[in-house]
Design a protein around this motif. Structure first.
Motif, PDB file in Angstrom:
ATOM      1  N   LEU A  89      12.095 -12.687   3.945  1.00 36.94           N
ATOM      2  CA  LEU A  89      12.759 -13.044   3.107  1.00 36.94           C
ATOM      3  C   LEU A  89      13.936 -11.929   2.786  1.00 36.94           C
ATOM      4  N   ASP A 115      13.023 -20.509  -0.138  1.00 38.88           N
ATOM      5  CA  ASP A 115      13.735 -20.334  -1.136  1.00 38.88           C
ATOM      6  C   ASP A 115      14.050 -21.574  -1.840  1.00 38.88           C
ATOM      7  N   HIS A 116      14.237 -22.748  -1.111  1.00 31.96           N
ATOM      8  CA  HIS A 116      14.176 -24.181  -1.694  1.00 31.96           C
ATOM      9  C   HIS A 116      12.976 -24.379  -2.463  1.00 31.96           C
TER      10      HIS A 116
END
Length: 212
Positions: A89, A115-116
């Motif tokens: 990330l 992230d989604h």
């Protein structure tokens, strides 16, 4: 292959993931088998996937330039590596090493989805935060053992942790391997193992140790 897929589906159900999330993880992920002693990631590498341990044990360590290693924590079935998530990330290179303690099956999840899933699924956010929390606690325990325990206490804790992570009273490790993971010398480990054997806490055999 099918049994790995089934096992992953069972793990995801046990984690309380939503059905849509389970299907996403199953469809976008891939199985990976690493044999005992094989590295999944080395310092300086860049990872694009998060490993979810399906079966076996993955050992996460820090490695000095000299080659000496320090065990940080073990990952077992259902565990995810928080350090790999952090590196990916943050778009950073790995600062740790992950090696299979035994033959290990992993489900590799693409980081492009993280992230989604974090934004959409509360269950996934909890899973990731719990992974960070648990790995942080385990690293604190490692720091505490180095700072506050004698080497014989650290050694016994190491053996008991191995017993718990592998589910076996038999630990297949050489004295040299244990010394590397505890960041000490083989001579010290051998002497302390003999001491523990005299105390009837363990039995020593060739390339294996039995915890009593």
């Amino acid at each position: 292959m099918e049994s790995v897929y089934v096992r992953v589906a069972e793990l995801l159900s046990q984690m309380g993931f939503e059905e849509d999330l389970k299907q996403d993880i199953l469809q976008t992920g891939r199985p990976l088998k690493i044999i005992q002693g094989q590295s999944l990631i080395e310092p300086g590498m860049k990872a694009s996937e998060m490993p979810l341990v399906v079966s076996g044990v993955l050992r996460v360590m820090r490695e000095e330039d000299s080659g000496r290693e320090l065990l940080l924590y073990d990952l077992e079935g259902g565990d995810a590596c928080a350090m790999s998530i952090s590196c990916c990330l943050g778009n950073q290179l790995s600062s740790f090493k992950a090696v299979a303690e035994e033959d290990t099956w992993l489900w590799m999840v693409p980081m492009s989805q993280i992230d989604h899933w974090l934004a959409r699924y509360q269950s996934f956010r909890k899973f990731i935060f719990d992974a960070y929390h648990n790995r942080f606690d385990e690293m604190l325990s490692t720091v505490d053992s180095i700072a506050f325990m004698n080497m014989d206490e650290r050694l016994m804790k190491y053996l008991l942790d191995k017993k718990q992570s592998t589910g076996s009273y038999i630990i297949h490790k050489t004295h040299e391997q244990i010394a590397q993971e505890l960041n000490t010398s083989r001579v010290v480990v051998s002497r302390l193992l003999k001491k523990l054997e005299r105390q009837e806490k363990i039995e020593l055999h060739r390339n294996r140790i039995e915890v009593l």
